[in-house]
Design an enzyme around this catalytic site. Structure first.
Site, PDB file in Angstrom:
ATOM      1  CG  HIS A 157      -1.674  -1.242   1.457  1.00  0.00           C
ATOM      2  ND1 HIS A 157      -2.927  -1.494   0.959  1.00  0.00           N
ATOM      3  CD2 HIS A 157      -1.308  -2.360   2.128  1.00  0.00           C
ATOM      4  CE1 HIS A 157      -3.308  -2.714   1.323  1.00  0.00           C
ATOM      5  NE2 HIS A 157      -2.339  -3.263   2.032  1.00  0.00           N
ATOM      6  CD  GLU A 291       8.343  12.381 -15.727  1.00  0.00           C
ATOM      7  OE1 GLU A 291       7.433  13.031 -15.191  1.00  0.00           O
ATOM      8  OE2 GLU A 291       9.342  12.921 -16.242  1.00  0.00           O
TER       9      GLU A 291
END
Ligand code: ARG
Length: 464
Positions: A157, A291
């Site tokens: 998480h 990216e």
């Protein structure tokens, strides 16, 4: 109608706008080399079964080589009205050797021809991707040496969870890319049956021998059903999906490293050669390569969508819709290959900021689970242990200290099973020394994994 392969029955010229609309030469010219290979094998087979003479076969094979040379050197002119690469090469052949050239298309159709071409092309692409994945695995395995002994926080998480050796991260990627390799190999094995000789959809009344072309072209077998051949593009759907999963794995890695490069994480420094600056903010060093690797995965996922939608609801056998299949494949391949060409260098040249990592490594109670396991080993039921450690964590949060800084009396007030050897399981270093289950992130099991990967990669061929 002169020049059209189907001119015989047609009374009118094709509307030029139709020619422009239906052409595929603008994107299938890259099949030229495999088209020539397929045609040469086909000619050899025709000669062997006596449908053309040995001399005719020689003329065809040699002239196709000449045409291939011209195409390779960029000296070949493409014309929209010749539609696709198959027609261009055949008409160039006929232009040079006349009637002999007019015999090449005996016992085949563009439908089995195009499928043969694509399969030959895809096969090479899958091999190239496989080799690039090995290079990427090599880069990750090389990192295990550079980062030997480094411990990283593991997350679930995106919250600090348990510590693992840095090498555990690198080898986790190796595992993902290994499954990707297996998928490519699996896809290649299923693809490798020859379509050639299925002709348009029904096969041929001529005494062709499909086994000969299959063998010449390196196929393992002959596809069993000509209708199926004419309509089958499963191999494109499968290979594009396999590529999409590579892209997804790359995107997860890119995202993780983008985060690690932030000031907030401060885990990683990318080399200047793989970052770009800002035109206004002088201090910026942006992870654009990562990216774009993350971003380009979107295209490949879209390519999966395109090929499946293209195939949906198509009746047998060949339908012209199938011409669009190559667009999805080429796009997916070009994108994934470009990412895989850069990724190994990024992996190899990045550096972990070990001081920053080390400085905050004891934050986040990464040893809490091991403390619970310490209690389990002393006979405390797991759920009770979980509760005891939960309370101790809460206590430490209030006191703003780590578990290892808590006095023994406080531990013993929480559980009488705790003795002063508890300090031997607390702290990140103690935890990674104790993680011992097979495949875990502890020092011992990770050393075993590193060894296995080094041996595995040592036996793999290198790509230049
Ligand atoms: N350019 C076509 C394609 O890529 C070749 C096959 C054409 N076959 C036909 N029956 N029109 O699919």
């Amino acid at each position: 109608m002169a020049g059209k392969a189907w001119g015989g029955a047609f009374g009118e010229h094709t509307d030029p706008r139709v020619e422009k609309f239906t052409e595929s030469i603008s994107f299938d010219a890259r099949l030229a080399a495999v088209d020539i290979r397929g045609s040469q094998a086909h000619a050899r087979m025709l000669a062997e079964v006596g449908l053309i003479t040995a001399d005719e076969c020689c003329q065809i094979v040699e002239t196709l080589d000449v045409i291939g040379g011209e195409i390779g050197r960029g000296e070949f002119a493409y014309r929209t009205e010749l539609e696709d690469i198959h027609m261009h090469i055949e008409s160039a052949l006929i232009q040079r050797i006349g009637d002999v050239g007019r015999k090449l298309h005996t016992g085949r159709s563009r439908n089995d021809q195009v499928s043969t071409d694509i399969k030959l092309y895809v096969r090479d692409c899958l091999d190239a991707l496989d080799a690039q994945l090995v290079e990427l695995q090599r880069a990750f395995v090389a990192r295990t040496e550079i980062d030997e002994g480094v411990v990283l926080p593991g997350y679930t998480h995106l919250q600090r969870a348990q510590p693992v050796m840095a090498a555990h991260y690198w080898l986790a990627y190796c595992e993902k890319f290994e499954r990707d390799r297996l998928r490519l190999q699996d896809c290649r094995a299923r693809l490798n049956v020859s379509p050639l000789g299925a002709a348009a959809l029904a096969g041929s009344s001529l005494p062709i021998n499909r086994r000969i072309t299959a063998e010449l072209l390196g196929f393992d077998d002959v596809a069993a059903n000509s209708l199926d051949v004419s309509s089958d593009r499963d191999y494109l759907a499968e290979s594009i999906f396999a590529m999409s999963l590579i892209a997804i794995h790359l995107s997860g890695w890119a995202e993780e490293w983008i985060l690690w490069c932030t000031t907030e994480f401060g885990f990683l420094k990318l080399p200047d050669a793989y970052t770009t600056g800002s035109s206004i903010m002088p201090q910026k060093r942006n992870p654009d390569v990562l990216e774009l690797i993350r971003g380009k995965s979107a295209r490949v996922v879209a390519d999966v969508q395109q090929i499946l939608t293209l195939l949906k609801g198509l009746p047998m056998a060949y339908n012209r819709d199938l011409q669009e299949d190559k667009l999805a494949f080429f796009d997916a391949f070009d994108t994934v290959y470009a990412c895989l060409e850069l990724a190994p260098s990024v992996v190899e040249h990045a550096r972990l900021r070990t001081e920053t990592i080390e400085a905050r490594l004891e934050e986040g109670f990464l040893d809490a689970t091991t403390l619970m396991e310490y209690l389990i080993l002393r006979g405390v039921p797991m759920r009770t242990g979980h509760e005891v450690v939960g309370k101790l964590v809460r206590l430490c949060e209030q006191k703003k200290i780590r578990l290892a800084e808590l006095p023994l009396a406080e531990f013993q007030a929480a559980s009488d099973k705790i003795t002063d050897d508890v300090y031997g399981v607390l702290g990140v270093r103690n935890v990674v020394a104790r993680l011992q289950s097979e495949g875990s992130g502890g020092a011992g099991p990770v050393a075993t994994q590193v060894q296995r990967w080094r041996e595995r990669l040592a036996s793999m061929p290198r790509t230049e």
